[in-house]
Design a protein around this motif. Structure first.
Motif, mmCIF file in Angstrom:
data_model
loop_
_atom_site.group_PDB
_atom_site.id
_atom_site.type_symbol
_atom_site.label_atom_id
_atom_site.label_comp_id
_atom_site.label_asym_id
_atom_site.label_seq_id
_atom_site.Cartn_x
_atom_site.Cartn_y
_atom_site.Cartn_z
ATOM 1 N N LYS A 31 0.832 -1.197 0.000
ATOM 2 C CA LYS A 31 0.000 0.000 0.000
ATOM 3 C C LYS A 31 0.873 1.256 0.000
ATOM 4 C CE LYS A 31 -3.872 -2.092 2.552
ATOM 5 N NZ LYS A 31 -4.681 -2.000 3.783
ATOM 6 N N ILE A 32 1.884 1.255 0.854
ATOM 7 C CA ILE A 32 2.778 2.409 0.920
ATOM 8 C C ILE A 32 3.489 2.604 -0.423
ATOM 9 C CG2 ILE A 32 4.847 3.329 2.040
ATOM 10 C CD1 ILE A 32 3.966 1.916 4.592
ATOM 11 N N GLN A 33 3.973 1.529 -1.008
ATOM 12 C CA GLN A 33 4.663 1.619 -2.292
ATOM 13 C C GLN A 33 3.730 2.135 -3.375
ATOM 14 O OE1 GLN A 33 7.816 1.222 -2.743
ATOM 15 N NE2 GLN A 33 7.833 1.517 -4.955
ATOM 16 N N ASP A 34 2.485 1.620 -3.387
ATOM 17 C CA ASP A 34 1.508 2.059 -4.383
ATOM 18 C C ASP A 34 1.183 3.537 -4.198
ATOM 19 O OD1 ASP A 34 -0.526 1.383 -6.481
ATOM 20 O OD2 ASP A 34 -1.895 2.050 -4.914
ATOM 21 N N SER A 35 0.999 3.964 -2.941
ATOM 22 C CA SER A 35 0.690 5.369 -2.671
ATOM 23 C C SER A 35 1.861 6.265 -3.079
ATOM 24 C CB SER A 35 0.360 5.554 -1.188
ATOM 25 O OG SER A 35 -0.785 4.808 -0.829
ATOM 26 N N ARG A 36 3.068 5.824 -2.809
ATOM 27 C CA ARG A 36 4.232 6.629 -3.196
ATOM 28 C C ARG A 36 4.354 6.733 -4.709
ATOM 29 N NH1 ARG A 36 8.672 4.533 1.310
ATOM 30 N NH2 ARG A 36 7.960 5.931 2.984
ATOM 31 N N GLN A 37 4.029 5.671 -5.404
ATOM 32 C CA GLN A 37 4.048 5.735 -6.866
ATOM 33 C C GLN A 37 2.999 6.718 -7.379
ATOM 34 O OE1 GLN A 37 3.551 1.719 -8.228
ATOM 35 N NE2 GLN A 37 5.664 1.127 -7.749
ATOM 36 N N HIS A 41 3.617 10.171 -9.428
ATOM 37 C CA HIS A 41 2.890 10.467 -10.658
ATOM 38 C C HIS A 41 2.234 11.845 -10.574
ATOM 39 C CE1 HIS A 41 1.020 9.595 -14.432
ATOM 40 N NE2 HIS A 41 -0.207 9.706 -13.937
ATOM 41 N N ILE A 42 1.652 12.156 -9.409
ATOM 42 C CA ILE A 42 1.019 13.467 -9.229
ATOM 43 C C ILE A 42 2.072 14.573 -9.309
ATOM 44 C CG2 ILE A 42 -0.161 14.943 -7.547
ATOM 45 C CD1 ILE A 42 -1.735 12.512 -6.645
ATOM 46 N N GLU A 44 4.863 14.468 -10.857
ATOM 47 C CA GLU A 44 5.303 14.563 -12.249
ATOM 48 C C GLU A 44 4.302 15.384 -13.065
ATOM 49 O OE1 GLU A 44 6.278 11.587 -16.036
ATOM 50 O OE2 GLU A 44 5.731 10.778 -14.075
ATOM 51 N N ASN A 45 2.993 15.081 -12.896
ATOM 52 C CA ASN A 45 1.973 15.854 -13.601
ATOM 53 C C ASN A 45 1.979 17.310 -13.141
ATOM 54 O OD1 ASN A 45 1.103 13.620 -15.021
ATOM 55 N ND2 ASN A 45 -0.368 13.023 -13.469
ATOM 56 N N LEU A 46 2.237 17.509 -11.841
ATOM 57 C CA LEU A 46 2.289 18.873 -11.319
ATOM 58 C C LEU A 46 3.433 19.643 -11.958
ATOM 59 C CD1 LEU A 46 1.180 20.919 -9.304
ATOM 60 C CD2 LEU A 46 2.688 19.946 -7.571
ATOM 61 N N GLY A 47 4.576 18.996 -12.099
ATOM 62 C CA GLY A 47 5.707 19.654 -12.764
ATOM 63 C C GLY A 47 5.381 19.999 -14.212
ATOM 64 N N GLN A 48 4.703 19.075 -14.911
ATOM 65 C CA GLN A 48 4.325 19.348 -16.292
ATOM 66 C C GLN A 48 3.349 20.513 -16.382
ATOM 67 O OE1 GLN A 48 2.837 15.657 -17.815
ATOM 68 N NE2 GLN A 48 4.851 14.675 -17.882
ATOM 69 N N MET A 49 2.377 20.548 -15.459
ATOM 70 C CA MET A 49 1.407 21.626 -15.461
ATOM 71 C C MET A 49 2.079 22.962 -15.142
ATOM 72 S SD MET A 49 -1.433 20.499 -16.443
ATOM 73 C CE MET A 49 -2.260 22.047 -16.118
ATOM 74 N N GLN A 50 3.025 22.936 -14.203
ATOM 75 C CA GLN A 50 3.732 24.174 -13.881
ATOM 76 C C GLN A 50 4.567 24.659 -15.073
ATOM 77 O OE1 GLN A 50 5.811 23.000 -10.342
ATOM 78 N NE2 GLN A 50 4.161 23.658 -8.976
ATOM 79 N N ALA A 51 5.192 23.728 -15.784
ATOM 80 C CA ALA A 51 5.928 24.108 -16.998
ATOM 81 C C ALA A 51 4.968 24.656 -18.047
ATOM 82 C CB ALA A 51 6.693 22.899 -17.543
ATOM 83 N N HIS A 52 3.799 24.011 -18.189
ATOM 84 C CA HIS A 52 2.786 24.485 -19.131
ATOM 85 C C HIS A 52 2.312 25.880 -18.743
ATOM 86 C CE1 HIS A 52 -1.199 24.519 -21.186
ATOM 87 N NE2 HIS A 52 -0.504 23.888 -22.129
ATOM 88 N N GLU A 227 -5.460 21.888 -7.750
ATOM 89 C CA GLU A 227 -6.091 20.584 -7.507
ATOM 90 C C GLU A 227 -5.039 19.498 -7.322
ATOM 91 O OE1 GLU A 227 -9.237 17.562 -9.739
ATOM 92 O OE2 GLU A 227 -8.615 19.432 -10.669
ATOM 93 N N LEU A 228 -3.993 19.518 -8.190
ATOM 94 C CA LEU A 228 -2.932 18.522 -8.053
ATOM 95 C C LEU A 228 -2.193 18.694 -6.729
ATOM 96 C CD1 LEU A 228 -1.463 18.479 -11.661
ATOM 97 C CD2 LEU A 228 -2.777 16.684 -10.557
ATOM 98 N N GLN A 229 -1.962 19.932 -6.330
ATOM 99 C CA GLN A 229 -1.303 20.164 -5.045
ATOM 100 C C GLN A 229 -2.167 19.658 -3.895
ATOM 101 O OE1 GLN A 229 -0.587 24.372 -5.259
ATOM 102 N NE2 GLN A 229 1.445 24.137 -6.192
ATOM 103 N N ALA A 230 -3.479 19.872 -4.009
ATOM 104 C CA ALA A 230 -4.376 19.349 -2.966
ATOM 105 C C ALA A 230 -4.340 17.825 -2.942
ATOM 106 C CB ALA A 230 -5.800 19.848 -3.214
ATOM 107 N N ASN A 231 -4.347 17.199 -4.142
ATOM 108 C CA ASN A 231 -4.262 15.737 -4.199
ATOM 109 C C ASN A 231 -2.946 15.235 -3.606
ATOM 110 O OD1 ASN A 231 -6.734 15.679 -5.459
ATOM 111 N ND2 ASN A 231 -5.908 15.499 -7.516
ATOM 112 N N ALA A 232 -1.854 15.942 -3.953
ATOM 113 C CA ALA A 232 -0.547 15.549 -3.409
ATOM 114 C C ALA A 232 -0.545 15.692 -1.885
ATOM 115 C CB ALA A 232 0.558 16.408 -4.030
ATOM 116 N N HIS A 233 -1.174 16.747 -1.370
ATOM 117 C CA HIS A 233 -1.242 16.937 0.085
ATOM 118 C C HIS A 233 -2.025 15.803 0.736
ATOM 119 C CE1 HIS A 233 -1.315 19.040 3.894
ATOM 120 N NE2 HIS A 233 -2.628 18.897 3.934
#
Length: 461
Positions: A31-37, A41-42, A44-52, A227-233
């Motif tokens: 579970k911990i490994q899956d959550s960390r993955q 992923h979040i 990574e998407n957050l970085g892409q959105m920030q670059a966008h 939203e991604l930051q909230a999900n990451a939190h």
């Protein structure tokens, strides 16, 4: 556009994070490994959105610079247009003055035409009377000079009026042409400036629309990033809770393992005590069994010794020849069997050859070797006898197969005991002194079903 950036997908992701992991993650560590993955992923998407977002903001800045440049051009064009409008107003004023002048000239022309018409009418009334005829017909000759002057002045005035009327008409025509040319130039300039202003206004509207779209996209990106930051939190909190739970489970597992280890050690100590007791009993039983086997082996060895003594039938008296080296055969004696020779050395007596001292022929072969040379087993087997035998000094008998025996005689010492299993190359003893052989060496014999056979059929040297 990223899949996670969709509002519904983001909401579903948040709900998925908050729900407990199902059967797909069998352990808390999974579970911990899956959550960390998911968290990676979040991020990574957050970085892409920030670059966008950064790219959009950069584009927005460039667009705003272009809009500012267009606005400056519009201001310049509008200033030109204002100047043209001022010129148009001035031109309109000038045109109005010119038109007033034209009206005045036209009124003057009309007056001149009226006067000229009256003169022409008066001349017409006089008919074809010439000044000379008037002079000849006058009754008062004194008025003749005045009439002549009058007519001359009248002719000049008429001629001047006609010339002035023509000039006025030409001036009116010229003024009209100037007004028309000025109006045409101003209209053309106004159309050009208007077209330029219209183009700039269209560009400004287009850039304004692009800026509006870009602002909407930037706002949407910011909302997605939030939203991604909230999900990451949320996922960070879940991972932290899972890690705390995992550490708690590890502590519980260590405590259980320690208790189990203590229990295991206690059970192992009890088992060791039981095993020691059992081993002591088994050792006692084994010791008794070995004593019994030793007695049986000793009894069997005596039986074998008696049987071997009976089979070999050694002479009752031993004739000791002088210690001379026996003559070696002119050709070497070579065996071609599968087993190695018990010692390395030449063969001085072959199977079936007569003894130098007389009596029975050799029932084995004799290897010349220095006293103390190790004697090794030619094949694996069990020791049937190890000890002294009259006429052979120390002797070792090994059973190789069901009915095949290997006999190592005239040994100075034996290194095995009855019942021992020996392997190929195992040292069974050492070469003894000459004694009955006359020189130091090994007597080697093989028997099959109790009958002596040629050892060279079994060994190679």
């Amino acid at each position: 556009m990223l899949l996670l950036s969709h509002p519904r997908v983001g909401a579903l992701l948040a709900l998925t994070i908050l729900l407990p992991v199902g059967a797909g993650a069998a352990t808390l560590q999974e579970k911990i490994q899956d959550s960390r993955q998911k968290l990676e992923h979040i991020h990574e998407n957050l970085g892409q959105m920030q670059a966008h977002l950064a790219a959009g903001q950069k584009t927005q800045a460039q667009l705003r610079r272009e809009i500012n440049a267009i606005n400056q051009q519009v201001v310049v064009v509008q200033e030109k247009l204002v100047g043209i409008q001022q010129q148009q107003r001035l031109a309109k004023s000038q045109i109005a003055d010119l038109r007033a002048k034209i009206s005045a000239l036209q009124a003057e022309l009309a007056q001149q035409k009226s006067i000229l018409a009256q003169q022409l009418r008066a001349a017409y009334t006089l008919g074809g009377v010439t000044p000379l005829a008037v002079w000849l017909q006058t009754e008062r000759p004194g008025e003749l000079g005045r009439m002549s002057v009058f007519y001359e002045s009248l002719a000049k005035a008429r001629s001047t009026l006609i010339t002035k009327t023509q000039d006025t008409a030409q001036q009116i025509l010229k003024t009209k042409r100037e007004v028309q040319t000025h109006e045409t130039r101003l209209a053309q300039l106004a159309r050009q400036v208007g077209a330029q202003e219209h183009t700039l206004q269209q560009q400004r509207q287009h850039h304004a629309a692009l800026e509006s779209q870009l602002a909407d996209r930037i706002a949407a990106d910011k909302a997605k990033i939030s939203e991604l930051q909230a999900n990451a939190h949320i996922l960070d909190g879940l991972v932290s809770r899972l890690v705390v739970q995992f550490h708690h489970q590890e502590e519980v597992a260590r405590a259980k393992a320690a208790a189990a280890e203590a229990k295991r050690k206690a059970e192992a100590a009890a088992a060791a005590r039981r095993a020691a007791a059992i081993a002591a009993r088994r050792q006692a039983i084994e010791q008794r069994r070995r004593l019994a086997q030793g007695a049986q082996a000793e009894q069997r060895a005596r039986q074998v010794q008696r049987a071997v003594t009976a089979q070999m039938q050694p002479p009752t008296t031993v004739v000791r020849p002088p210690m001379l080296a026996p003559a070696l055969p002119t050709t070497p004696i070579v065996g071609h069997g599968p087993y190695p020779a018990p010692v390395n050395g030449p063969i001085s007596a072959r199977f079936g050859a007569p003894r130098v001292t007389g009596g029975l022929n050799w029932q084995g072969i004799v290897f010349q070797a220095v006293a103390g040379t190790p004697v090794r087993a030619i094949a694996p087997g069990m020791v049937l006898y190890a000890g002294p035998l009259r006429g052979y000094e120390q002797i070792v008998i090994v059973q190789i197969a069901h009915s095949l025996l290997a006999i190592y005689g005239h040994l100075g010492a034996t290194d095995v005991h009855v019942g021992e299993q020996v392997s190929t190359g195992r040292q069974v003893g050492s070469v003894g002194s000459g004694e009955e052989l006359g020189n130091d060496g090994l007597y080697f014999e093989m028997r099959n079903a109790g009958h002596p056979v040629n050892p060279l059929y079994y060994i190679h040297n």
